[in-house]
Design an enzyme around this catalytic site. Sequence first.
Site, PDB file in Angstrom:
ATOM      1  N   TYR A   1      -4.242  -3.409 -10.118  1.00 49.14           N
ATOM      2  CA  TYR A   1      -4.193  -3.277  -8.804  1.00 49.14           C
ATOM      3  C   TYR A   1      -2.988  -4.001  -7.984  1.00 49.14           C
ATOM      4  O   TYR A   1      -2.186  -3.686  -7.212  1.00 49.14           O
ATOM      5  CB  TYR A   1      -5.471  -3.025  -8.044  1.00 49.14           C
ATOM      6  CG  TYR A   1      -5.368  -2.724  -6.693  1.00 49.14           C
ATOM      7  CD1 TYR A   1      -5.068  -1.419  -6.112  1.00 49.14           C
ATOM      8  CD2 TYR A   1      -5.679  -3.726  -5.574  1.00 49.14           C
ATOM      9  CE1 TYR A   1      -5.147  -1.057  -4.781  1.00 49.14           C
ATOM     10  CE2 TYR A   1      -5.720  -3.564  -4.216  1.00 49.14           C
ATOM     11  CZ  TYR A   1      -5.387  -2.091  -3.646  1.00 49.14           C
ATOM     12  OH  TYR A   1      -5.153  -1.560  -2.392  1.00 49.14           O
TER      13      TYR A   1
ATOM     14  N   TYR B   1      -3.694   3.531   7.835  1.00 48.73           N
ATOM     15  CA  TYR B   1      -4.801   2.768   8.048  1.00 48.73           C
ATOM     16  C   TYR B   1      -5.879   3.482   9.149  1.00 48.73           C
ATOM     17  O   TYR B   1      -5.735   4.620   9.400  1.00 48.73           O
ATOM     18  CB  TYR B   1      -4.567   1.278   8.356  1.00 48.73           C
ATOM     19  CG  TYR B   1      -3.660   0.962   7.304  1.00 48.73           C
ATOM     20  CD1 TYR B   1      -4.236   0.789   5.966  1.00 48.73           C
ATOM     21  CD2 TYR B   1      -2.568   0.112   7.641  1.00 48.73           C
ATOM     22  CE1 TYR B   1      -3.363   0.398   5.029  1.00 48.73           C
ATOM     23  CE2 TYR B   1      -1.841  -0.516   6.546  1.00 48.73           C
ATOM     24  CZ  TYR B   1      -2.383  -0.424   5.249  1.00 48.73           C
ATOM     25  OH  TYR B   1      -1.481  -1.015   4.536  1.00 48.73           O
TER      26      TYR B   1
ATOM     27  N   VAL C   1       1.494  -3.413   4.120  1.00 48.54           N
ATOM     28  CA  VAL C   1       1.503  -4.462   4.899  1.00 48.54           C
ATOM     29  C   VAL C   1       2.578  -5.410   4.591  1.00 48.54           C
ATOM     30  O   VAL C   1       2.764  -6.408   5.208  1.00 48.54           O
ATOM     31  CB  VAL C   1       0.109  -5.258   4.630  1.00 48.54           C
ATOM     32  CG1 VAL C   1      -0.887  -4.525   5.229  1.00 48.54           C
ATOM     33  CG2 VAL C   1      -0.022  -5.751   3.412  1.00 48.54           C
TER      34      VAL C   1
ATOM     35  N   LYS D   1       0.207   3.511  -3.034  1.00 44.89           N
ATOM     36  CA  LYS D   1      -1.065   4.273  -3.038  1.00 44.89           C
ATOM     37  C   LYS D   1      -0.644   5.919  -3.095  1.00 44.89           C
ATOM     38  O   LYS D   1      -1.370   6.562  -3.585  1.00 44.89           O
ATOM     39  CB  LYS D   1      -1.930   3.889  -1.944  1.00 44.89           C
ATOM     40  CG  LYS D   1      -2.590   2.594  -1.890  1.00 44.89           C
ATOM     41  CD  LYS D   1      -3.294   2.178  -0.797  1.00 44.89           C
ATOM     42  CE  LYS D   1      -3.868   0.695  -0.861  1.00 44.89           C
ATOM     43  NZ  LYS D   1      -4.714   0.397   0.388  1.00 44.89           N
TER      44      LYS D   1
ATOM     45  N   SER E   1       0.742  -1.209   0.001  1.00 46.39           N
ATOM     46  CA  SER E   1      -0.063  -0.243  -0.181  1.00 46.39           C
ATOM     47  C   SER E   1       0.770   1.204   0.035  1.00 46.39           C
ATOM     48  O   SER E   1       0.306   2.292  -0.169  1.00 46.39           O
ATOM     49  CB  SER E   1      -1.110   0.112   1.175  1.00 46.39           C
ATOM     50  OG  SER E   1      -1.929  -0.821   1.111  1.00 46.39           O
TER      51      SER E   1
END
Length: 315
Positions: free
Chosen positions: A200, A251, A269, A78, A75
């Site tokens: 993705y 998160y 992660v 992102k 992530s």
Amino acid sequence: MKPEQLPVSASPKSLQPVLDRIATEVQALPGRGRPADYIPALASADPRRFGMAVADLDGTVYGVGDWQQPFSTQSITKAFTLALDLSLDGDLLWEHVGREPSGNPFNSLVQLEYENGIPRNPFINAGALVVTDRLHTLTGDAAGTLLDFLRAESGNQGLTFDEGVADSERAHGDRNAALSHFMASYGNITNPVPTLLDQYFRQCSIEASCADLALAAGFLARHGIRADGSTLLTRSQAKQVNAVMLTCGTYDAAGDFAHRVGLPGKSGVGGGIIAVVPGRCTVCVWSPGLDQRGNSVAGVAALDRFTTLTGLSIF
């Protein structure tokens, strides 16, 4: 100035003793968390591994531990797809994804229904899927565009996808598929869902080291200016990305991260976290053991010590 704090004007070279000290302290942590076992390809990672790198605005990098060891970015990517999308899409992007903390797990479906398919922010999985979908529409290859950008900014042409990790995520990607189909039912996904998911999963599978990511994130410390001196983002857009990283980048632990670390950050992660000191430097840490919210235990602790020892916080 506190006795243990370095001068705020310290350069990355003078920060090397701090990095060494942090690595020693991290090794003594009693609990290091567990790797992400819901992605089988990541489950075997050693939670005792640790690396940390600091990149100056001119691209000089210093590190400690496993700072040159590639790991699964997950992530962290992102933050980069958000910046690339903003550079092409501008404020139109914010009509499709929000900028507020979610307060829910990163793969939650709960909020989407009563918010009409508009994800709360770009860093929960639903929001990241929207960003990747829009980037794919604008470029024809979202994952490839991201990889090219990371190669250029890091100076490492060897960066690539880990197809084994991507396949592992595809095999266990039902929740992301559900999120995508649900948002497509509201018209907030434009590409075919299988195409989006392939993009993705490949995006998240990119392998890079702490050094690579600290360098690649440098444009956020340079207020939108790329390593070659060209402009990716306006100063205002770079501020937007940093702001969303601060409030949503770790998160549903973003408040605790801001409280402890005091920097914009984005975790993954795979155990990595990038952090930005605007106008000064970028930092990347990696250790695969995660807490219950999906953030690296040793990584958060290391960044906490970094801002404490240096005073390099936005607050």
